[in-house]
Design an enzyme around this catalytic site. Structure first.
Site, PDB file in Angstrom:
ATOM      1  CG  HIS A 119      29.756  -5.070  -9.642  1.00 60.71           C
ATOM      2  ND1 HIS A 119      30.318  -4.118  -8.823  1.00 60.71           N
ATOM      3  CD2 HIS A 119      30.234  -4.805 -10.888  1.00 60.71           C
ATOM      4  CE1 HIS A 119      31.091  -3.318  -9.542  1.00 60.71           C
ATOM      5  NE2 HIS A 119      31.051  -3.717 -10.799  1.00 60.71           N
TER       6      HIS A 119
ATOM      7  CG  HIS B  57      -0.275  -0.217   2.501  1.00 62.26           C
ATOM      8  ND1 HIS B  57       0.153  -1.470   2.919  1.00 62.26           N
ATOM      9  CD2 HIS B  57       0.081   0.646   3.482  1.00 62.26           C
ATOM     10  CE1 HIS B  57       0.734  -1.356   4.098  1.00 62.26           C
ATOM     11  NE2 HIS B  57       0.707  -0.083   4.457  1.00 62.26           N
TER      12      HIS B  57
ATOM     13  NE  ARG C  22      36.229  -7.713  -9.581  1.00 63.62           N
ATOM     14  CZ  ARG C  22      36.104  -6.718 -10.442  1.00 63.62           C
ATOM     15  NH1 ARG C  22      36.442  -6.893 -11.708  1.00 63.62           N
ATOM     16  NH2 ARG C  22      35.643  -5.543 -10.059  1.00 63.62           N
TER      17      ARG C  22
END
Length: 144
Positions: free
Chosen positions: A101, A12, A135
């Protein structure tokens, strides 16, 4: 099964901002599936987080947007599923990092904490940013 570009829900507190966001996304020719809520009557945010999560898991859409009061509860509720990476974003930089990332698949916004003047920039950056992999993929594997 029909698919959408984005699945969206709010509690809400986030209803009014959600309505503005849906209009904005539709003007950009994006298809949006609205999981509710559909008014400002008090509801429980976990119910709406679960609707978006389930629709992402069932591949109704690849990207979700959740809007709550602060967004904290929504992000906690959404992240209960291992297939979800919901990111509470407060500015363009956090939206970019969430995707680049962390490969976030749900953007979480706080209706009372996000600057409504920049909310469209946050959404645009989240939608435009691609996951960098490398990575970052290794790191994501550690939390799966």
């Amino acid at each position: 099964m029909k698919t959408y570009d984005i699945v969206i829900a709010s509690d809400h507190s986030g209803y009014e901002l959600k309505s503005i966001i849906i209009e904005y996304l539709q003007k950009k020719s994006l298809s949006v599936y609205d999981c509710g809520t559909h008014n400002t009557q008090s509801v429980d945010y976990p119910d709406y987080a679960k609707k978006v999560v389930n629709n992402i898991i069932e591949k109704l859409a690849r990207i979700g947007i959740l809007i709550g009061d602060t967004g904290i509860g929504m992000s906690i509720a959404a992240n209960r599923s291992s297939e979800i990476r919901a990111a509470l974003c407060v500015n363009v930089s956090t939206a970019e990092s969430a995707k680049a990332h962390n490969d976030a698949n749900i953007l979480v916004l706080g209706a009372k904490t996000v600057d409504h003047k920049t909310v469209f920039d946050i959404i645009d950056k989240f939608l435009a940013t691609k996951f960098e992999g490398g990575r970052h993929s290794v790191r994501l594997l550690k939390i799966e």
